[in-house]
Write a protein that holds these residues in place. Sequence first.
Motif, PDB file in Angstrom:
ATOM      1  N   SER A 168       0.751  -1.050   0.080  1.00 12.86           N
ATOM      2  CA  SER A 168      -0.126   0.040   0.074  1.00 12.86           C
ATOM      3  C   SER A 168       0.819   1.367   0.038  1.00 12.86           C
ATOM      4  CB  SER A 168      -1.002  -0.148   1.190  1.00 12.86           C
ATOM      5  OG  SER A 168      -0.022   0.096   2.603  1.00 12.86           O
ATOM      6  N   VAL A 169       0.119   2.527  -0.020  1.00 16.21           N
ATOM      7  CA  VAL A 169       0.919   3.456  -0.201  1.00 16.21           C
ATOM      8  C   VAL A 169       1.530   3.769   1.324  1.00 16.21           C
ATOM      9  CG1 VAL A 169       0.704   6.062  -0.189  1.00 16.21           C
ATOM     10  CG2 VAL A 169      -0.571   4.733  -1.889  1.00 16.21           C
TER      11      VAL A 169
ATOM     12  N   ARG B 230       2.153   3.515  -6.964  1.00 12.19           N
ATOM     13  CA  ARG B 230       0.817   2.766  -7.112  1.00 12.19           C
ATOM     14  C   ARG B 230       0.257   3.019  -8.551  1.00 12.19           C
ATOM     15  NH1 ARG B 230      -1.169  -1.316  -3.910  1.00 12.19           N
ATOM     16  NH2 ARG B 230      -3.351  -0.238  -3.989  1.00 12.19           N
ATOM     17  N   ARG B 231       0.345   4.403  -9.042  1.00 11.68           N
ATOM     18  CA  ARG B 231      -0.162   4.822 -10.424  1.00 11.68           C
ATOM     19  C   ARG B 231       0.624   3.852 -11.425  1.00 11.68           C
ATOM     20  NH1 ARG B 231      -1.492  11.070 -10.253  1.00 11.68           N
ATOM     21  NH2 ARG B 231      -3.482  10.848  -8.832  1.00 11.68           N
TER      22      ARG B 231
ATOM     23  N   HIS C 290      -2.324   0.584  -9.757  1.00  9.41           N
ATOM     24  CA  HIS C 290      -3.601   0.345  -8.702  1.00  9.41           C
ATOM     25  C   HIS C 290      -4.369   1.670  -8.503  1.00  9.41           C
ATOM     26  CE1 HIS C 290      -2.035  -3.315  -7.859  1.00  9.41           C
ATOM     27  NE2 HIS C 290      -0.792  -3.202  -7.762  1.00  9.41           N
ATOM     28  N   ALA C 291      -3.346   2.819  -8.548  1.00  3.98           N
ATOM     29  CA  ALA C 291      -4.045   4.102  -8.553  1.00  3.98           C
ATOM     30  C   ALA C 291      -4.175   4.659  -9.801  1.00  3.98           C
ATOM     31  CB  ALA C 291      -2.929   5.081  -7.736  1.00  3.98           C
TER      32      ALA C 291
ATOM     33  N   SER D  45      -9.980   4.889  -6.805  1.00  8.42           N
ATOM     34  CA  SER D  45      -8.667   4.607  -7.300  1.00  8.42           C
ATOM     35  C   SER D  45      -7.917   6.051  -7.451  1.00  8.42           C
ATOM     36  CB  SER D  45      -8.471   3.762  -8.344  1.00  8.42           C
ATOM     37  OG  SER D  45      -9.363   4.433  -9.630  1.00  8.42           O
TER      38      SER D  45
ATOM     39  N   GLU E 184      -6.410   7.180  -4.552  1.00 11.42           N
ATOM     40  CA  GLU E 184      -5.669   6.149  -3.698  1.00 11.42           C
ATOM     41  C   GLU E 184      -4.498   6.743  -2.944  1.00 11.42           C
ATOM     42  OE1 GLU E 184      -3.414   2.573  -2.859  1.00 11.42           O
ATOM     43  OE2 GLU E 184      -5.477   2.810  -3.788  1.00 11.42           O
ATOM     44  N   GLY E 185      -4.168   6.281  -1.655  1.00 11.31           N
ATOM     45  CA  GLY E 185      -3.198   6.739  -0.862  1.00 11.31           C
ATOM     46  C   GLY E 185      -3.354   8.021  -0.317  1.00 11.31           C
TER      47      GLY E 185
END
Length: 349
Positions: free
Chosen positions: A56-57, A87-88, A92-93, A195, A198-199
Amino acid sequence: MRGEYKVVGGKLVAVEVAVDNDRLSRVSVSGDFFLEPDEALEDIDAALTGMPAAASVDQLAHAITGALDPSVRLIGFSPEAVGIAVRRALGHATRWEDYTFDVIPATVLPPVMHVALDEVISQEVAAGVRPPTMRFWDWDSPLVVIGSFQSYKNEIDADGAVRHGIDVVRRISGGGAMFMEPGNCITYSLVVPTSLVEGLSFERSYAFLDEWVLAALADIGVNARYVPLNDIASDNGKIGGAAQKRFAAGAVLHHVTMSYDIDADKMVEVLRIGREKMSDKGTKSANKRVDPMRSQTGMSRADILAAFQGSFMRRYVGTLSSYRDDELAEAQRLVSEKFGRAEWTHRVP
């Protein structure tokens, strides 16, 4: 794979990364940020190398923080920003540029229908039935919209509401009360996939999702800024506030209301909290109006709504849209079974 994240009010972070055996490899962080000493960039790359691709972030940021000497200075970015870029890169993001938004111009409806449409559109975006959606409100009757967790009796003067013929509805997001008469404020709802934030903490997501409207305000001559947690302020004081709700199904509802031309005398007779806010400003004169958007721009409300819509569509990819019959029918059902019922409105007494 490459991912980028622009820190709100800060710098761009870019990450190039590969994945081998479900672990990050060949990590390279870059950007227009500042970092002292220079050698710390190698420590950031090394901290990410070997991390699980599913991290995860928060986990990625923790790894970076743990690898850096306390004397290292990150200027214009943060370990969390690097984590979001990672994550991007891994998909995922997501970014604003990944979407084509439905943009629904200001449409006159009973205001309680707009409250219900927040739930309808959010559910559709989460299910993939609608793309991310920006919609502007317009309404034909007065209403006070209280936050999901506000106490009815603490917020509303029931006698004042009856005297002025103003109904009260509870919305699904938190935050404060919205005193809404036709033409007195500017309201929009933005619904995006989770998304996209995200984070980001709630506070950071407010700033991130409000960034476009600060630019839109600048376009019409208002120098505005984000004030944590959920306010938008100008050089002459607060002009609006935001509220947000995250849905477990995968969508975020973010809406903003800005004062255009509010009858403050009437507001303080209906909203108890309004009396305290106005007393703080020393406002006691009759027929006082709260009009930061009108007075600072000299523009009509309709022109401001059009300018905002144009600014959003210039900044992001969007297509004009409208409400479908089935969406309006579902919103009407929710009004009948939820938002229009005393059990919901008074659920926090």
